[in-house]
Design a protein around this motif. Structure first.
Motif, PDB file in Angstrom:
ATOM      1  N   UNK A 100       0.818  -1.211   0.000  1.00  0.00           N
ATOM      2  CA  UNK A 100       0.000   0.000   0.000  1.00  0.00           C
ATOM      3  C   UNK A 100       0.849   1.257   0.000  1.00  0.00           C
ATOM      4  N   UNK A 101       1.894   1.259   0.800  1.00  0.00           N
ATOM      5  CA  UNK A 101       2.791   2.414   0.862  1.00  0.00           C
ATOM      6  C   UNK A 101       3.535   2.587  -0.460  1.00  0.00           C
ATOM      7  N   UNK A 102       3.963   1.494  -1.065  1.00  0.00           N
ATOM      8  CA  UNK A 102       4.650   1.585  -2.355  1.00  0.00           C
ATOM      9  C   UNK A 102       3.747   2.193  -3.422  1.00  0.00           C
ATOM     10  N   UNK A 103       2.469   1.797  -3.406  1.00  0.00           N
ATOM     11  CA  UNK A 103       1.520   2.390  -4.353  1.00  0.00           C
ATOM     12  C   UNK A 103       1.353   3.876  -4.095  1.00  0.00           C
ATOM     13  N   UNK A 104       1.263   4.257  -2.820  1.00  0.00           N
ATOM     14  CA  UNK A 104       1.104   5.666  -2.483  1.00  0.00           C
ATOM     15  C   UNK A 104       2.317   6.489  -2.927  1.00  0.00           C
ATOM     16  N   UNK A 105       3.501   5.917  -2.795  1.00  0.00           N
ATOM     17  CA  UNK A 105       4.703   6.622  -3.252  1.00  0.00           C
ATOM     18  C   UNK A 105       4.665   6.822  -4.761  1.00  0.00           C
ATOM     19  N   UNK A 106       4.182   5.812  -5.480  1.00  0.00           N
ATOM     20  CA  UNK A 106       4.055   5.940  -6.929  1.00  0.00           C
ATOM     21  C   UNK A 106       3.004   6.986  -7.292  1.00  0.00           C
TER      22      UNK A 106
END
Length: 261
Positions: A78-84
């Protein structure tokens, strides 16, 4: 609308926070760690009007940081998606407009809770961020279940469709759904309406153009000598002579010779 946003950006753009979506994601990680150490800490974060009125004003913002994932694996993805999402939105809109989109979303959900009893959750805010991402880069592919590549525009359609169905079928949740998507509606619906109007105008112009076309088989030029038309040979050149008749480039020299003789 764009001119108004440009004037706001020129005036307040220096106060914008770059990478705001990424910052929210990182804060969520910190809150997730705190909740693992003290699960009861969660109850102090949610927005509750009565408690805010009694002095717990931090609740106006802390509800945004409550993580929606219990599993560290889902938290990581989820955090990786938010960073993207943060990188794409900042590149497409600039930091000021991303800030305006997120803070307006937070404000709308607070107002919805304050006056209509809507229940704000961080997940609904991040859903509006995801929908914005889907509109900006609709052909971007995500691996569903880490295997199946799917364009985000289809995931956005599913997300929006589910929200619409919930809005129609769950009256008690309508205020929550409406206010949690209001920033998205204000950001994209006017542009969608303009696009629909432009598309309708193009269709009308094309229909008028097609109706003005001559019937199939209609010719514009016909040789008075051989009877050939511009449909028989598009390469033929036609000229009107002094007698008022039209001749092709093949027959006209012959006619000139006949007249001279």
């Amino acid at each position: 609308m764009n001119s108004f946003l440009n004037s706001l950006e020129n005036r307040f753009g220096r106060f914008a926070i770059p990478g705001l979506v990424a910052i929210l994601a990182i804060i969520q990680v910190g809150v997730w760690v705190l909740l693992r150490l003290s699960p009861d800490f969660r109850t102090t974060l949610f927005l509750h009007r009565a408690l805010v009125e009694h002095g717990e004003v931090w609740r106006l913002i802390t509800w945004v940081f409550v993580p929606q994932w219990e599993s560290p694996i889902w938290l990581f993805f989820g955090v990786m998606l938010m960073l993207m999402f943060s990188s794409v939105l900042d590149h497409a809109w600039g930091a000021f407009r991303v800030n305006l989109y997120i803070f307006s979303g937070i404000l709308f959900m607070i107002l919805g809770h304050w006056f209509f009893g809507a229940v704000p959750e961080g997940l609904t805010l991040y859903a509006s961020i995801f929908l914005a991402f889907c509109v900006i880069v609709p052909d971007f592919e995500l691996n569903l279940f880490f295997i199946l590549p799917v364009k985000v525009k289809y995931l956005g359609m599913i997300t929006g469709g589910m929200a619409l169905l919930a809005f129609i079928g769950t009256p008690e949740a309508r205020s929550t759904i409406f206010f949690s998507h209001l920033n998205f509606l204000l950001a994209f619906v006017p542009g969608f309406i303009r696009w629909m109007k432009q598309r309708g105008t193009v269709v009308q112009r094309r229909a008028r153009f097609d109706s003005a076309k001559p019937p199939e088989g209609t010719f514009f030029h016909k040789c008075a000598n051989c009877g050939k038309t511009d449909l028989d040979d598009p390469k033929l050149d036609f000229r009107v002579t002094t007698d008022g008749e039209e001749y092709c480039t093949v027959c006209r020299p012959r006619k000139d010779l006949v007249e001279k003789s």
